[in-house]
Design a protein around this motif. Structure first.
Motif, PDB file in Angstrom:
ATOM      1  N   UNK A 156       0.847  -1.196  -0.179  1.00 42.50           N
ATOM      2  CA  UNK A 156       0.160  -0.236   0.128  1.00 42.50           C
ATOM      3  C   UNK A 156       0.639   1.140  -0.192  1.00 42.50           C
ATOM      4  N   UNK A 157       2.104   1.468   0.462  1.00 41.42           N
ATOM      5  CA  UNK A 157       3.219   2.129   0.917  1.00 41.42           C
ATOM      6  C   UNK A 157       4.495   2.209   0.615  1.00 41.42           C
ATOM      7  N   UNK A 158       5.099   2.982   1.099  1.00 39.29           N
ATOM      8  CA  UNK A 158       6.533   2.411   0.502  1.00 39.29           C
ATOM      9  C   UNK A 158       6.998   3.673   1.553  1.00 39.29           C
ATOM     10  N   UNK A 218      10.514   4.292  -2.030  1.00 38.27           N
ATOM     11  CA  UNK A 218       9.802   4.867  -2.583  1.00 38.27           C
ATOM     12  C   UNK A 218      11.007   5.877  -3.589  1.00 38.27           C
ATOM     13  N   UNK A 219      12.001   5.798  -3.456  1.00 31.52           N
ATOM     14  CA  UNK A 219      12.580   6.445  -3.884  1.00 31.52           C
ATOM     15  C   UNK A 219      12.994   5.618  -5.522  1.00 31.52           C
ATOM     16  N   UNK A 220      13.527   4.297  -4.496  1.00 34.51           N
ATOM     17  CA  UNK A 220      13.650   3.374  -5.737  1.00 34.51           C
ATOM     18  C   UNK A 220      12.312   3.800  -6.994  1.00 34.51           C
ATOM     19  N   UNK A 221      10.951   3.006  -6.400  1.00 35.85           N
ATOM     20  CA  UNK A 221       9.843   2.623  -7.134  1.00 35.85           C
ATOM     21  C   UNK A 221       9.244   3.951  -7.945  1.00 35.85           C
ATOM     22  N   UNK A 222      10.846   5.258  -7.022  1.00 35.37           N
ATOM     23  CA  UNK A 222      10.072   7.130  -7.925  1.00 35.37           C
ATOM     24  C   UNK A 222       8.918   7.432  -7.715  1.00 35.37           C
TER      25      UNK A 222
END
Length: 180
Positions: free
Chosen positions: A146-148, A153-157
């Motif tokens: 659901x979140x990071x 988050x940085x790796x997923x952009x």
């Protein structure tokens, strides 16, 4: 708490915004007369959705917390969820974290969800903890997709929590998309 918008705590001001949000993200919501006793006044969970009696609703933010319980369940369990939500501490912690993300998304004051009448006297502690950036249960929200956290988050952009990748849990193994 500087920086948080102050909003009215009147149901007529907040409830429609919350209900609209819940419907937009896929939580089934209906209004009904709920004359009987329920765990939270004016709210019942039935068949994976929320039934709301606006005339009995005492705290509109409770809608976000109850929706959080539904949101973190796998779809097959969500659709079967009845009035008695799990007393599983992990699910409760995820519902709290989900609620924080939702109130942030809606630009609501934390006190709308974390009001003095709830959380066994720990509402202010939860507000202080989350406001300080200590996001209890974020690893669990990340695990279910659901979140990071900031590094993932940085790796997923994408933006990190309290930004949500999605609002409702999908299949059981969604954590694969956010592994190291």
């Amino acid at each position: 708490m500087a920086g948080w918008p102050r909003v009215s705590h009147e149901p007529d001001d907040i409830t429609p915004r919350i209900l609209d949000f819940l419907r937009r993200i896929g939580v089934r919501v209906s209004t009904a007369d709920l004359p009987g006793k329920s765990f939270l006044p004016g709210i019942e969970i039935e068949a994976g959705g929320l039934r709301v009696d606006p005339s009995r609703l005492q705290h509109p933010g409770d809608l976000l917390h109850e929706a959080g319980h539904l949101a973190v369940l796998p779809p097959d369990q969500r659709c079967q969820q009845g009035a008695e939500v799990s007393n599983d501490p992990a699910q409760e912690m995820m519902a709290i974290a989900w609620s924080w993300a939702a109130l942030t998304h809606l630009a609501l004051s934390p006190e709308v969800v974390f009001h003095a009448d709830g959380y066994k006297g720990d509402a202010q502690w939860l507000i202080d903890t989350y406001s300080a950036g200590t996001f209890i249960a974020l690893p669990m929200l990340q695990w279910i997709g659901l979140s990071a956290d900031p590094s993932h988050a940085e790796a997923l952009g994408i933006a990190p929590y309290p930004h949500m990748i999605r609002w409702l849990r999908e299949e059981e193994a969604t954590h694969d998309a956010i592994e190291h």
